[in-house]
Design an enzyme around this catalytic site. Structure first.
Site, PDB file in Angstrom:
ATOM      1  N   GLU A 229      -5.752  -7.911  -1.413  1.00  0.00           N
ATOM      2  CA  GLU A 229      -6.526  -7.851  -0.180  1.00  0.00           C
ATOM      3  C   GLU A 229      -7.964  -7.436  -0.500  1.00  0.00           C
ATOM      4  O   GLU A 229      -8.175  -6.515  -1.284  1.00  0.00           O
ATOM      5  CB  GLU A 229      -5.960  -6.818   0.817  1.00  0.00           C
ATOM      6  CG  GLU A 229      -4.627  -7.174   1.449  1.00  0.00           C
ATOM      7  CD  GLU A 229      -4.184  -6.111   2.457  1.00  0.00           C
ATOM      8  OE1 GLU A 229      -5.041  -5.306   2.906  1.00  0.00           O
ATOM      9  OE2 GLU A 229      -2.988  -6.080   2.793  1.00  0.00           O
TER      10      GLU A 229
ATOM     11  N   GLU B  17       0.802  -1.226   0.000  1.00  0.00           N
ATOM     12  CA  GLU B  17       0.000   0.000   0.000  1.00  0.00           C
ATOM     13  C   GLU B  17       0.843   1.288   0.000  1.00  0.00           C
ATOM     14  O   GLU B  17       0.834   2.049   0.978  1.00  0.00           O
ATOM     15  CB  GLU B  17      -0.962  -0.024   1.192  1.00  0.00           C
ATOM     16  CG  GLU B  17      -1.933  -1.200   1.110  1.00  0.00           C
ATOM     17  CD  GLU B  17      -2.935  -1.255   2.250  1.00  0.00           C
ATOM     18  OE1 GLU B  17      -2.819  -0.450   3.199  1.00  0.00           O
ATOM     19  OE2 GLU B  17      -3.846  -2.114   2.206  1.00  0.00           O
TER      20      GLU B  17
END
Length: 851
Positions: free
Chosen positions: A305, A193
């Site tokens: 995810e 991320e």
């Protein structure tokens, strides 16, 4: 019910299509995995990856979470594998890769074998994952273990926080080296991320990071996540890692690149579009904008995810997203999370780390190709796997030791580094040689000794002999009793032996000659004949130097048959290959007094093995193994065809019987010209398929073994590992995972005997269903009289068993146990595979659902 057992040459099963891959040869640049628009390929075949995120290794705990619940790594993984998941994304932090700090103490609550070193712990998880057939994506999740959750750094490095670009690249190389060590690691996620970067910034860094990985392992994939909202997002705010709006090419990485964006629903953050009146049908356009457009560009992608609580609006979101993935044909995804302790999403297990959240699991199973069955491949165990009826044996002699303290023998051996499960107990009966009846006190002692062995969890190798030494001038004279007295003594021994048969591994024939070794028989009783051509000359009473009175005759045969009759179901080992051949020849009506004919040296065949015949029940023991060119008379004295025939006979016959004994010289006889003594000695143990060896004699020989390097350790350690059977379960398969109550389940076991010897006493096999909800156990008998594959061979066993009648999720365990001691798990067999062994049962890493 047993359906089929097929024996295969060693190594043939390597091509049976398991999940485990071998490490590539050094310098092999052939890609092991390839990323294509349809998904990930391995070996030219599409490899769907149905994954879970299991976090903890990226935290300052430095271990996967959940072990505090009392469950092991293998147990947790095996459970979720049973639901159809075959992949893991493991977030890690540099502290683990650099082996810094301490693993949380709770890691060993449920998994006592979990290492204390962070890096060893990661290797441990990867090993268990590989053993259970999981493919792994290693994710560099943060650059400090205390920067997680809302504190994620959002960029792969920050010199102001003492973590440089070079640090990041070196940690990627560390991950790549792990992927070389564990070929089930299919990819490296370059950084988690990077929401603080623009796409242009992250693209350039990702290209550089990819080169760091591929310079170490060009066969692995690199996973690139999206950015956050620092770049164009099409007017739709993106979740961290979810914005690939500007990604338009393969970064110059070809089939090494796999895009893996992250995306979540309302339980993580309330995006404005979740309040749109058209929700959830407005979402596919947003997802296409952020990452779905990659399909139209022919670029491979999946989801790194996604997840949530799966209640209320979040359930609506997840249902729609799963449908979107099906519509797009996405075959690579990782759900967040396995862990229940993810505050805003929860996991697929409840807070007890055991109870499944079926609503989530069934949702995810809708993305999986419905398996008709499942198969798991196991890695072999390392080191000795302690099991009954094999290995180094302690020894004990009556009357020098009037009673046997088996537990003390086990403790003494353990103090010397040996885990013994056999004690060779020899009873010298010279005090009773002139008595027609054995004293009741001795029979009581024998019963007490057998009970002592069973209390200690060991078995005895029994020998009865009347002569504790050779007859030497100036020393006591010992005589063989007449045949009739021996038979009467055996008739007294029989009831005691039968009453304690479970504590008996096998018997050595004994009874005749010094030490019961079947030479130097007393001429007066003529329990054995002289070898042809041997003139023993005039002898003093009971004989002195008549070593070659060792040829079995009718009296010998009658004694052996009586011994076999008194202890049904147990083997009797004889001292020479010639002796067994002659006994068989005599039993078939052959001529006495002659050397056995070549046809008498016919080894046991598969159809003859393990029967109740004289041929099947006679094993072997060599009490002067590697003592000389002919092992001091164990074989024909002079080299040539006859000696080699005897060696070959024993080598082949022990494929289905027992071979034990001891050494008698300070070091082994090594033929001239042998340049690798350790290798030569190991090959002799292997040739004659040794099940056990006396650890106390000859002591100098044991010292020699301990001083010889062999493989990664010493020859002594190799023999500790390999003496006797070593059953490696390579693969377990079931034909279905969803069953109705009572429905038949087909189970297939791929077993390899990696040991030097075989199983010489029969075992029973049970499949035990253990219900996850309450521990209910349902056992189904698969087979009685199980012996496993012969040494150095593999076999495939197929069974059917009916499912339990009660609904539930059941773990499958294999119990291999002694039918004479069915309730004592110390006598059960532990497989030489890296699997969970508990309460005398082997966990097959298979789960079935009865509905």
């Amino acid at each position: 019910m047993r359906l089929l057992a097929v024996f295969l040459p060693l190594g043939l099963l390597a091509a049976c299509g398991g999940l485990i891959s071998q490490a590539p040869p050094p310098g092999d640049l052939t890609p092991l995995y390839r990323a294509q628009p349809e998904g990930v390929y391995k070996g030219g075949k599409l490899l769907p990856l149905y994954g879970l995120n299991w976090f903890g290794l990226e935290t300052c705990d430095r271990a996967p979470h959940g072990l505090w619940s009392g469950r092991s790594v293998a147990e947790i993984l095996a459970q979720v594998k049973g639901y159809g998941f075959n992949a893991l994304r493991l977030p890690v932090a540099p502290e683990v890769l650099r082996d810094q700090g301490q693993v949380a103490s709770w890691a060993r609550t449920g998994d006592p074998a979990y290492p204390g070193s962070p890096l060893s712990g990661l290797r441990y998880v990867l090993e268990k994952a590989q053993g259970l057939g999981f493919y792994v994506l290693l994710d560099l999740h943060t650059f400090r273990c205390n920067l997680i959750g809302d504190q994620l750094p959002g960029r792969p490095f920050d010199p102001a926080r003492d973590y440089s670009k070079q640090d990041w690249l070196e940690d990627l190389r560390r991950l790549a080296r792990l992927s070389l060590e564990f070929p089930n690691v299919f990819g490296i996620d370059l950084f988690n991320e990077p929401y603080q970067l623009t796409w242009a910034e992250w693209k350039a860094l990702a290209q550089e990071g990819a080169q760091a990985v591929l310079s170490v392992n060009p066969r692995v994939l690199v996973a690139v996540e999206g950015v956050g909202n620092a770049s164009a997002n099409g007017g739709y705010p993106a979740f961290w890692g979810g914005n690939l709006t500007e990604a338009q090419d393969g970064l110059g990485l070809g089939d090494r690149l796999l895009y893996l964006p992250h995306v979540y629903g309302p339980s993580v953050h309330q995006m404005p579009y979740f309040s749109d009146p058209s929700f959830p049908e407005n979402l596919p356009t947003i997802w296409d904008t952020h990452f779905g457009h990659l399909s139209t560009r022919g670029l491979p992608w999946g989801i790194g995810e996604f997840g949530g609580q799966y209640t209320g609006q979040d359930k609506v979101w997840q249902d729609r997203f799963v449908r979107y993935l099906r519509e797009k044909g996405v075959k690579v995804w990782f759900y967040w999370a396995l862990n229940p302790n993810s505050g805003d999403t929860g996991g697929i297990l409840e807070d007890d780390w055991k109870t499944p959240v079926w609503s989530k699991i069934r949702l995810l199973q809708s993305l999986m190709t419905a398996p008709s069955g499942q198969a798991f491949d196991f890695l072999p165990a390392e080191g000795e796997v302690v099991n009954p009826e094999r290995g180094f044996a302690a020894d004990s002699y009556y009357p020098n030791e009037p009673t046997l303290d088996a537990a003390a023998k086990v403790a003494e051996a353990r103090g010397r580094g040996f885990e013994v499960r056999l004690i060779r107990r020899t009873y010298y009966l010279h005090a009773f040689a002139s008595l027609d009846t054995l004293p009741q006190g001795f029979l009581n002692t024998l019963a007490q000794d057998l009970q002592s062995a069973q209390t200690a969890g060991v078995k005895l190798i029994l020998r009865f002999a009347y002569r504790p030494d050779e007859n030497r001038q100036g020393s006591p004279t010992y005589c063989d009793p007449p045949k009739e007295r021996i038979l009467a003594h055996l008739a007294q021994l029989g009831p005691v032996l039968r009453a304690h048969k479970g504590a008996i591994a096998y018997l050595e024939a004994g009874l005749i000659g010094p030490w019961g070794e079947w030479h130097s028989a007393s001429p007066e009783q003529a329990l054995m004949d002289p070898l042809p051509g041997y003139n023993e000359g005039a002898q003093p009473p009971c004989g002195r130097q008549n070593y070659d009175r060792k040829l079995p005759n009718a009296k010998t045969l009658e004694i052996v048959q009586a011994l076999l009759q008194e202890v049904p179901g147990r083997l009797v080992a004889v001292r020479y290959p010639m002796a067994k051949a002659k006994l068989l020849e005599l039993s078939a009506g052959g001529t006495a007094g002659t050397y056995p004919s070549p046809s008498s040296f016919a080894p046991l065949t598969t159809s003859e093995a393990h029967g109740n015949t004289l041929k099947a029940r006679l094993g072997a023991h060599n009490d002067c193994f590697l003592g000389s060119e002919n092992d001091y008379g164990t074989y024909y004295y002079t080299p040539g065809p006859q000696q080699e025939r005897e060696r070959d006979y024993w080598s082949q016959d022990t494929r289905f019987t027992v071979m034990g004994g001891e050494t008698c010289t300070p070091q082994p006889y090594i033929p001239p010209g042998v340049t690798d003594p350790a290798g030569y000695v190991y090959r002799q143990f292997q040739r004659f398929r040794f099940n056990n060896l006396n650890l106390n004699y000859h002591p100098n020989f044991m010292t020699w073994l301990a001083g010889q390097r062999f493989g990664p350790d010493t020859l002594l350690e190799a023999l500790k590992r390999d003496l006797g059977y070593r059953l490696y379960l390579r693969r377990a398969e079931v034909n279905r995972v969803h069953l109705s109550p009572g429905q038949d389940l087909a189970l297939k076991l791929y077993l390899e005997n990696q040991g030097l010897g075989g199983m010489y006493n029969p075992k029973n096999l049970d499949l035990v269903f253990v219900r996850e909800e309450n521990g209910l156990e349902v056992a189904r008998t698969l087979q009685a009289n199980f012996y496993g594959p012969p040494p150095g061979e593999e076999a495939v066993y197929t069974y059917t068993a009916s499912a339990p009648n009660q609904p539930g999720t059941y773990a499958l365990w294999l119990k291999i146990y002694d039918p004479d001691l069915p309730n004592d798990p110390r006598y059960n067999i532990r497989l030489a595979s890296r699997l969970e062994y508990r309460n005398g049962r082997n966990h097959l890493a298979l789960y079935v659902h009865v509905r």
